[in-house]
Design a protein around this motif. Structure first.
Motif, PDB file in Angstrom:
ATOM      1  N   GLN A  98       5.162  -0.766   8.755  1.00 52.75           N
ATOM      2  CA  GLN A  98       4.791   0.270   9.716  1.00 52.75           C
ATOM      3  C   GLN A  98       4.786   1.657   9.087  1.00 52.75           C
ATOM      4  OE1 GLN A  98       7.159  -2.036  10.231  1.00 52.75           O
ATOM      5  NE2 GLN A  98       6.023  -3.377  11.645  1.00 52.75           N
ATOM      6  N   GLY A  99       5.451   1.806   7.948  1.00 54.02           N
ATOM      7  CA  GLY A  99       5.560   3.124   7.342  1.00 54.02           C
ATOM      8  C   GLY A  99       4.289   3.622   6.679  1.00 54.02           C
ATOM      9  N   PHE A 100       3.398   2.702   6.266  1.00 53.48           N
ATOM     10  CA  PHE A 100       2.201   3.147   5.552  1.00 53.48           C
ATOM     11  C   PHE A 100       1.283   3.962   6.448  1.00 53.48           C
ATOM     12  CE2 PHE A 100      -2.308   2.437   4.588  1.00 53.48           C
ATOM     13  CZ  PHE A 100      -2.379   3.097   3.367  1.00 53.48           C
ATOM     14  N   ASP A 101       0.992   3.458   7.647  1.00 53.92           N
ATOM     15  CA  ASP A 101       0.093   4.189   8.543  1.00 53.92           C
ATOM     16  C   ASP A 101       0.636   5.579   8.848  1.00 53.92           C
ATOM     17  OD1 ASP A 101      -1.742   2.138   8.668  1.00 53.92           O
ATOM     18  OD2 ASP A 101      -0.795   1.196  10.414  1.00 53.92           O
ATOM     19  N   LEU A 102       1.951   5.699   8.994  1.00 58.39           N
ATOM     20  CA  LEU A 102       2.551   6.995   9.276  1.00 58.39           C
ATOM     21  C   LEU A 102       2.422   7.939   8.081  1.00 58.39           C
ATOM     22  CD1 LEU A 102       4.209   8.808  11.155  1.00 58.39           C
ATOM     23  CD2 LEU A 102       6.279   7.739  10.207  1.00 58.39           C
ATOM     24  N   ALA A 103       2.679   7.427   6.881  1.00 60.96           N
ATOM     25  CA  ALA A 103       2.589   8.263   5.679  1.00 60.96           C
ATOM     26  C   ALA A 103       1.153   8.708   5.420  1.00 60.96           C
ATOM     27  CB  ALA A 103       3.132   7.503   4.473  1.00 60.96           C
ATOM     28  N   TRP A 104       0.209   7.777   5.579  1.00 66.64           N
ATOM     29  CA  TRP A 104      -1.202   8.102   5.340  1.00 66.64           C
ATOM     30  C   TRP A 104      -1.717   9.105   6.368  1.00 66.64           C
ATOM     31  CZ3 TRP A 104      -4.065   8.109   1.370  1.00 66.64           C
ATOM     32  CH2 TRP A 104      -5.449   8.081   1.425  1.00 66.64           C
ATOM     33  N   ALA A 105      -1.288   8.961   7.626  1.00 64.37           N
ATOM     34  CA  ALA A 105      -1.691   9.912   8.665  1.00 64.37           C
ATOM     35  C   ALA A 105      -1.091  11.290   8.417  1.00 64.37           C
ATOM     36  CB  ALA A 105      -1.267   9.384  10.039  1.00 64.37           C
ATOM     37  N   ASN A 106       0.144  11.361   7.913  1.00 62.67           N
ATOM     38  CA  ASN A 106       0.763  12.655   7.621  1.00 62.67           C
ATOM     39  C   ASN A 106       0.062  13.361   6.461  1.00 62.67           C
ATOM     40  OD1 ASN A 106       2.661  12.367   9.663  1.00 62.67           O
ATOM     41  ND2 ASN A 106       4.179  11.414   8.313  1.00 62.67           N
ATOM     42  N   LEU A 107      -0.360  12.591   5.458  1.00 67.29           N
ATOM     43  CA  LEU A 107      -1.109  13.188   4.354  1.00 67.29           C
ATOM     44  C   LEU A 107      -2.430  13.768   4.847  1.00 67.29           C
ATOM     45  CD1 LEU A 107      -0.749  10.869   1.222  1.00 67.29           C
ATOM     46  CD2 LEU A 107       0.100  13.189   1.510  1.00 67.29           C
ATOM     47  N   LYS A 157       0.827  -1.205   0.000  1.00 63.53           N
ATOM     48  CA  LYS A 157       0.000   0.000   0.000  1.00 63.53           C
ATOM     49  C   LYS A 157       0.858   1.251   0.000  1.00 63.53           C
ATOM     50  CE  LYS A 157      -3.773  -2.334   2.450  1.00 63.53           C
ATOM     51  NZ  LYS A 157      -4.580  -2.378   3.693  1.00 63.53           N
ATOM     52  N   LEU A 158       1.939   1.244   0.756  1.00 60.27           N
ATOM     53  CA  LEU A 158       2.841   2.386   0.774  1.00 60.27           C
ATOM     54  C   LEU A 158       3.540   2.559  -0.568  1.00 60.27           C
ATOM     55  CD1 LEU A 158       4.177   4.690   2.256  1.00 60.27           C
ATOM     56  CD2 LEU A 158       5.825   3.064   3.223  1.00 60.27           C
ATOM     57  N   PHE A 159       3.867   1.436  -1.212  1.00 55.82           N
ATOM     58  CA  PHE A 159       4.474   1.505  -2.548  1.00 55.82           C
ATOM     59  C   PHE A 159       3.534   2.168  -3.548  1.00 55.82           C
ATOM     60  CE2 PHE A 159       4.878  -0.474  -6.759  1.00 55.82           C
ATOM     61  CZ  PHE A 159       6.168  -0.069  -7.090  1.00 55.82           C
ATOM     62  N   HIS A 160       2.251   1.779  -3.524  1.00 58.96           N
ATOM     63  CA  HIS A 160       1.271   2.395  -4.419  1.00 58.96           C
ATOM     64  C   HIS A 160       1.033   3.861  -4.045  1.00 58.96           C
ATOM     65  CE1 HIS A 160       0.194  -1.157  -6.708  1.00 58.96           C
ATOM     66  NE2 HIS A 160       0.069  -1.855  -5.588  1.00 58.96           N
ATOM     67  N   LEU A 161       1.107   4.181  -2.775  1.00 56.43           N
ATOM     68  CA  LEU A 161       0.934   5.578  -2.362  1.00 56.43           C
ATOM     69  C   LEU A 161       2.067   6.449  -2.878  1.00 56.43           C
ATOM     70  CD1 LEU A 161      -0.823   7.535  -0.742  1.00 56.43           C
ATOM     71  CD2 LEU A 161       0.525   6.955   1.289  1.00 56.43           C
ATOM     72  N   LEU A 162       3.264   5.909  -2.914  1.00 54.45           N
ATOM     73  CA  LEU A 162       4.394   6.641  -3.490  1.00 54.45           C
ATOM     74  C   LEU A 162       4.208   6.855  -4.989  1.00 54.45           C
ATOM     75  CD1 LEU A 162       7.400   4.990  -1.623  1.00 54.45           C
ATOM     76  CD2 LEU A 162       6.775   7.413  -1.562  1.00 54.45           C
ATOM     77  N   ARG A 163       3.643   5.845  -5.681  1.00 54.17           N
ATOM     78  CA  ARG A 163       3.407   5.957  -7.116  1.00 54.17           C
ATOM     79  C   ARG A 163       2.309   6.957  -7.441  1.00 54.17           C
ATOM     80  NH1 ARG A 163       0.893   1.960  -8.820  1.00 54.17           N
ATOM     81  NH2 ARG A 163       1.189   2.436 -11.045  1.00 54.17           N
ATOM     82  N   LYS A 164       1.340   7.115  -6.558  1.00 53.89           N
ATOM     83  CA  LYS A 164       0.177   7.943  -6.829  1.00 53.89           C
ATOM     84  C   LYS A 164       0.301   9.359  -6.252  1.00 53.89           C
ATOM     85  CE  LYS A 164      -2.166   5.088  -9.248  1.00 53.89           C
ATOM     86  NZ  LYS A 164      -2.456   5.403 -10.682  1.00 53.89           N
ATOM     87  N   THR A 165       1.480   9.773  -5.861  1.00 53.12           N
ATOM     88  CA  THR A 165       1.693  11.125  -5.343  1.00 53.12           C
ATOM     89  C   THR A 165       2.877  11.761  -6.057  1.00 53.12           C
ATOM     90  OG1 THR A 165       3.032  10.199  -3.537  1.00 53.12           O
ATOM     91  CG2 THR A 165       0.720  10.704  -3.058  1.00 53.12           C
ATOM     92  N   SER A 166       2.887  13.083  -6.076  1.00 53.82           N
ATOM     93  CA  SER A 166       3.994  13.833  -6.648  1.00 53.82           C
ATOM     94  C   SER A 166       4.057  15.197  -5.966  1.00 53.82           C
ATOM     95  CB  SER A 166       3.822  14.006  -8.171  1.00 53.82           C
ATOM     96  OG  SER A 166       2.681  14.809  -8.458  1.00 53.82           O
ATOM     97  N   GLY A 167       5.166  15.875  -6.177  1.00 51.06           N
ATOM     98  CA  GLY A 167       5.314  17.207  -5.595  1.00 51.06           C
ATOM     99  C   GLY A 167       5.371  17.171  -4.080  1.00 51.06           C
ATOM    100  N   GLU A 168       4.652  18.106  -3.469  1.00 58.99           N
ATOM    101  CA  GLU A 168       4.642  18.211  -2.014  1.00 58.99           C
ATOM    102  C   GLU A 168       4.085  16.958  -1.357  1.00 58.99           C
ATOM    103  OE1 GLU A 168       2.667  21.034   1.509  1.00 58.99           O
ATOM    104  OE2 GLU A 168       2.254  21.433  -0.620  1.00 58.99           O
ATOM    105  N   ALA A 169       3.069  16.364  -1.950  1.00 54.83           N
ATOM    106  CA  ALA A 169       2.488  15.152  -1.373  1.00 54.83           C
ATOM    107  C   ALA A 169       3.487  14.005  -1.378  1.00 54.83           C
ATOM    108  CB  ALA A 169       1.227  14.766  -2.140  1.00 54.83           C
ATOM    109  N   LYS A 170       4.247  13.864  -2.435  1.00 53.60           N
ATOM    110  CA  LYS A 170       5.232  12.779  -2.498  1.00 53.60           C
ATOM    111  C   LYS A 170       6.348  12.994  -1.488  1.00 53.60           C
ATOM    112  CE  LYS A 170       7.736  10.036  -5.910  1.00 53.60           C
ATOM    113  NZ  LYS A 170       6.775   8.928  -5.895  1.00 53.60           N
TER     114      LYS A 170
END
Length: 265
Positions: free
Chosen positions: A88-97, A64-77
């Motif tokens: 463990q990194g996905f929950d942190l990345a999704w919460a930060n977004l 899921k985190l891999f797909h989130l990296l693919r589907k973001t760019s710029g400031e979001a990425k």
């Protein structure tokens, strides 16, 4: 006498809608657009990514985190890439977004800017009326989604829209109001705008001139070329047709025309 029993005839069982959908209906793949950090597109990206990836039980958290990296760019990425590519990194990345772009005040202000910056329509245009109508309805729907009560905004919306309408359309709208002293509602005005742009589309379709025929167009092109060659309009005797006799037939020849005249014998 021997009795015979007639078996009851029942219609054959039909497959359920779920079975039809699972076996025969091939849906195109559904995916999200790349999120570039725009506040206005965040709600759409959030809901689609949640439905396609976050709620997908076949994907691990690191996938899921891999797909989130693919589907973001710029400031979001940049925000997503700060989290380690682990389960463990996905929950942190999704919460930060969510913490960055889940800003209701900014989202509401964006819709208000669109609403109060509607362009003024100078001419009677069906497309312009459709645009202003769709923009107003879109802003109202977005504000309601952000828990803003717009049920009493009719005087504001009608006033904003009336100031943007061309003169003829505004006059026709005023004629629909039976009680001129009452405060009009947006719903009747919304219906009026739909009828108005459909009327303009019908008028445009009826009065649209047909394209010139091929022969007429060729004749106009020939006349234009001749005028460019002889702009003074005077008769040029050097371009007059010349006649010659061949096989009992007169041939008249010029720069732009060939004519045959049968000889009387």
């Amino acid at each position: 006498m021997r009795k015979f029993s007639v078996p009851s005839l029942s219609p054959p069982p039909y497959p359920s809608q779920a079975a039809i959908s699972a076996n025969n209906l091939q849906l195109p793949p559904c995916d999200t657009e790349v999120f570039r950090g725009d506040y206005s597109s965040w709600p759409t990206f959030r809901d689609l990514f949640t439905a396609i990836y976050v709620n997908n039980t076949r994907l691990s958290y690191v996938e899921k985190l891999f797909h989130l990296l693919r589907k973001t760019s710029g400031e979001a990425k940049e925000i997503v890439s700060k989290s380690p590519l682990t389960n463990q990194g996905f929950d942190l990345a999704w919460a930060n977004l969510k913490a960055t772009f889940e800003n209701k005040r900014v989202l509401v202000n964006r819709q208000l800017k669109l609403l109060f910056a509607l362009p003024v329509i100078r001419t009677e245009s069906a497309s312009a009326l459709k645009n202003i109508q769709s923009n107003i309805n879109g802003c109202l729907a977005a504000l309601a989604m952000y828990d803003i009560d717009v049920s009493n905004w009719d005087p504001i919306i009608v006033f904003l829209c009336s100031n943007r309408l061309p003169e003829t359309t505004l006059s026709l709208w005023e004629q629909t109001l039976v009680d001129k002293a009452a405060i009009p509602l947006w719903s009747p005005m919304d219906t009026f705008l739909t009828q108005r742009f459909r009327t303009l589309e019908s008028i445009t379709d009826v009065r649209c001139p047909s394209p010139p025929s091929t022969s007429t167009y060729a004749f106009q092109q020939q006349r234009t070329a001749q005028q460019h060659q002889n702009p003074s309009g005077r008769r040029n005797f050097h371009t007059l047709p010349t006649y010659r006799l061949q096989h009992n037939v007169f041939y008249a020849q010029s720069n732009n025309m060939f004519c045959d005249f049968a000889k009387n014998v």
